[in-house]
Design a protein around this motif. Structure first.
Motif, mmCIF file in Angstrom:
data_model
loop_
_atom_site.group_PDB
_atom_site.id
_atom_site.type_symbol
_atom_site.label_atom_id
_atom_site.label_comp_id
_atom_site.label_asym_id
_atom_site.label_seq_id
_atom_site.Cartn_x
_atom_site.Cartn_y
_atom_site.Cartn_z
ATOM 1 N N PHE A 39 22.214 -24.274 34.874
ATOM 2 C CA PHE A 39 21.979 -23.988 33.459
ATOM 3 C C PHE A 39 22.810 -24.881 32.543
ATOM 4 N N ALA A 40 24.005 -25.277 32.980
ATOM 5 C CA ALA A 40 24.836 -26.148 32.146
ATOM 6 C C ALA A 40 24.227 -27.534 32.019
ATOM 7 N N LEU A 41 23.656 -28.034 33.094
ATOM 8 C CA LEU A 41 23.033 -29.359 33.058
ATOM 9 C C LEU A 41 21.579 -29.311 32.608
ATOM 10 N N GLU A 42 21.098 -28.123 32.294
ATOM 11 C CA GLU A 42 19.727 -27.889 31.839
ATOM 12 C C GLU A 42 18.703 -28.352 32.870
ATOM 13 N N LEU A 43 19.033 -28.182 34.134
ATOM 14 C CA LEU A 43 18.087 -28.511 35.197
ATOM 15 C C LEU A 43 16.956 -27.497 35.260
ATOM 16 N N ASP A 44 17.180 -26.315 34.698
ATOM 17 C CA ASP A 44 16.123 -25.307 34.678
ATOM 18 C C ASP A 44 14.930 -25.753 33.838
ATOM 19 N N LYS A 45 15.168 -26.642 32.893
ATOM 20 C CA LYS A 45 14.077 -27.157 32.057
ATOM 21 C C LYS A 45 13.342 -28.314 32.726
ATOM 22 N N GLN A 46 13.925 -28.874 33.782
ATOM 23 C CA GLN A 46 13.301 -29.977 34.494
ATOM 24 C C GLN A 46 12.561 -29.514 35.742
ATOM 25 N N ILE A 47 13.002 -28.418 36.334
ATOM 26 C CA ILE A 47 12.371 -27.880 37.540
ATOM 27 C C ILE A 47 11.559 -26.662 37.113
ATOM 28 N N HIS A 48 10.236 -26.814 37.117
ATOM 29 C CA HIS A 48 9.375 -25.789 36.540
ATOM 30 C C HIS A 48 8.743 -24.856 37.568
ATOM 31 N N PHE A 49 8.836 -25.154 38.858
ATOM 32 C CA PHE A 49 8.160 -24.311 39.833
ATOM 33 C C PHE A 49 8.966 -23.068 40.201
ATOM 34 N N ILE A 50 10.164 -22.917 39.654
ATOM 35 C CA ILE A 50 10.988 -21.732 39.867
ATOM 36 C C ILE A 50 11.127 -21.012 38.530
ATOM 37 N N HIS A 51 10.896 -19.707 38.535
ATOM 38 C CA HIS A 51 11.122 -18.917 37.330
ATOM 39 C C HIS A 51 12.607 -18.548 37.322
ATOM 40 N N TRP A 52 13.382 -19.288 36.545
ATOM 41 C CA TRP A 52 14.841 -19.201 36.607
ATOM 42 C C TRP A 52 15.380 -17.874 36.115
ATOM 43 N N GLN A 53 14.753 -17.282 35.117
ATOM 44 C CA GLN A 53 15.268 -16.017 34.601
ATOM 45 C C GLN A 53 15.112 -14.894 35.619
ATOM 46 N N ILE A 54 13.975 -14.840 36.288
ATOM 47 C CA ILE A 54 13.778 -13.798 37.294
ATOM 48 C C ILE A 54 14.696 -14.031 38.490
ATOM 49 N N THR A 55 14.850 -15.283 38.898
ATOM 50 C CA THR A 55 15.734 -15.601 40.011
ATOM 51 C C THR A 55 17.178 -15.232 39.673
ATOM 52 N N ASP A 56 17.602 -15.525 38.451
ATOM 53 C CA ASP A 56 18.954 -15.171 38.018
ATOM 54 C C ASP A 56 19.109 -13.658 37.915
ATOM 55 N N PHE A 57 18.069 -12.972 37.470
ATOM 56 C CA PHE A 57 18.104 -11.513 37.386
ATOM 57 C C PHE A 57 18.256 -10.894 38.773
ATOM 58 N N ILE A 58 17.506 -11.407 39.747
ATOM 59 C CA ILE A 58 17.612 -10.899 41.124
ATOM 60 C C ILE A 58 19.004 -11.177 41.681
ATOM 61 N N ARG A 59 19.575 -12.343 41.363
ATOM 62 C CA ARG A 59 20.934 -12.671 41.801
ATOM 63 C C ARG A 59 21.948 -11.691 41.225
ATOM 64 N N LEU A 119 17.915 -9.403 31.292
ATOM 65 C CA LEU A 119 16.724 -8.609 30.979
ATOM 66 C C LEU A 119 16.466 -8.578 29.481
ATOM 67 N N LYS A 120 17.523 -8.426 28.707
ATOM 68 C CA LYS A 120 17.381 -8.436 27.249
ATOM 69 C C LYS A 120 16.873 -9.784 26.755
ATOM 70 N N HIS A 121 17.384 -10.850 27.336
ATOM 71 C CA HIS A 121 16.943 -12.199 26.959
ATOM 72 C C HIS A 121 15.489 -12.433 27.364
ATOM 73 N N MET A 122 15.087 -11.911 28.530
ATOM 74 C CA MET A 122 13.696 -12.069 28.967
ATOM 75 C C MET A 122 12.748 -11.323 28.030
ATOM 76 N N LYS A 123 13.151 -10.147 27.571
ATOM 77 C CA LYS A 123 12.293 -9.384 26.659
ATOM 78 C C LYS A 123 12.139 -10.082 25.314
ATOM 79 N N THR A 124 13.241 -10.618 24.781
ATOM 80 C CA THR A 124 13.142 -11.277 23.475
ATOM 81 C C THR A 124 12.371 -12.583 23.567
ATOM 82 N N SER A 125 12.555 -13.318 24.667
ATOM 83 C CA SER A 125 11.804 -14.571 24.796
ATOM 84 C C SER A 125 10.325 -14.297 25.035
ATOM 85 N N ARG A 126 10.002 -13.197 25.690
ATOM 86 C CA ARG A 126 8.600 -12.835 25.907
ATOM 87 C C ARG A 126 7.946 -12.408 24.600
#
Length: 163
Positions: A67-87, A133-140
C-alpha cells in the motif's frame, strides 16, 4: 547511480508519507506489537505459538509495503481490500485464541506477557478490520450512481374542458 539514489529517496518519501496516514499508523502498530510478542515468545519456555506472530508480522509488513508503494493500484487481479480484511480478521481471531491460551495456561512470565500483548494485538487487528470495512462501505457508496429523483409533473392539458 543517481537514478538508484533517486528511487531510494522516492521510496523513503512514499513510505514516510504513508506511515503518517491512519492506515499506515495501524500497520506500524501491528508490526511493532507483533515484534514485541515475538520477542516475548522467544524468551518463553513454551514458544509453540510463535507462528502466529511470525505470520501476522510478515503479512502486515508485506501489505504495508504494497500500500505504501501503491502497488495495489498496479495489480488489479487481486481485490486488495477484501484480502486485507481477511488478513485483519484472521489475525484478530488467531491472537484471541493464542492469547487466551497463553494467559490462562500460564506457561511462564514471558508467555503471560506475550498473551497480554496478544490481547492488545487482537484489539488492534480488530480495529483494523473495522477500519477496512468502513472504508469499503464508503468507497462502495461513492462508486454507486446516485438515484435520480424523478418529480411527477401534473398533467396540464385541457382534458375535459369544453371551449
Amino acid at each position: 547511480m543517481d537514478s538508484t539514489q533517486g528511487q531510494n529517496e522516492d521510496f523513503g518519501l512514499k513510505f514516510k508519507s504513508y506511515l503518517r496516514t491512519t492506515k499506515g499508523k495501524i500497520y506500524a502498530g501491528e508490526i511493532a506489537i507483533c515484534t514485541i510478542i515475538l520477542i516475548c515468545q522467544i524468551f518463553s519456555h513454551y514458544p509453540s505459538f510463535i507462528w502466529v506472530c511470525i505470520c501476522e508480522l510478515v503479512s502486515a509488513t508485506v501489505f504495508c509495503i504494497i500500500f505504501a508503494l501503491e502497488l495495489d493500484k498496479q495489480i488489479h487481479f487481486i481485490h486488495w481490500q477484501i484480502t486485507d480484511f481477511i488478513r485483519a480478521i484472521s489475525g484478530c481471531l488467531y491472537f484471541l485464541i493464542t492469547s487466551l491460551i497463553l494467559v490462562f495456561r500460564g506457561y511462564g512470565a514471558a508467555s503471560i506477557i506475550a498473551g497480554l500483548f496478544g490481547i492488545v494485538a487482537m484489539s488492534l487487528f480488530g480495529y483494523d478490520a473495522h477500519f477496512i470495512l468502513k472504508h469499503m462501505k464508503t468507497s462502495r457508496q461513492q462508486s454507486l450512481p446516485s438515484p435520480s429523483v424523478q418529480t411527477v409533473q401534473p398533467d396540464v392539458t385541457n382534458k375535459g374542458v369544453v371551449s
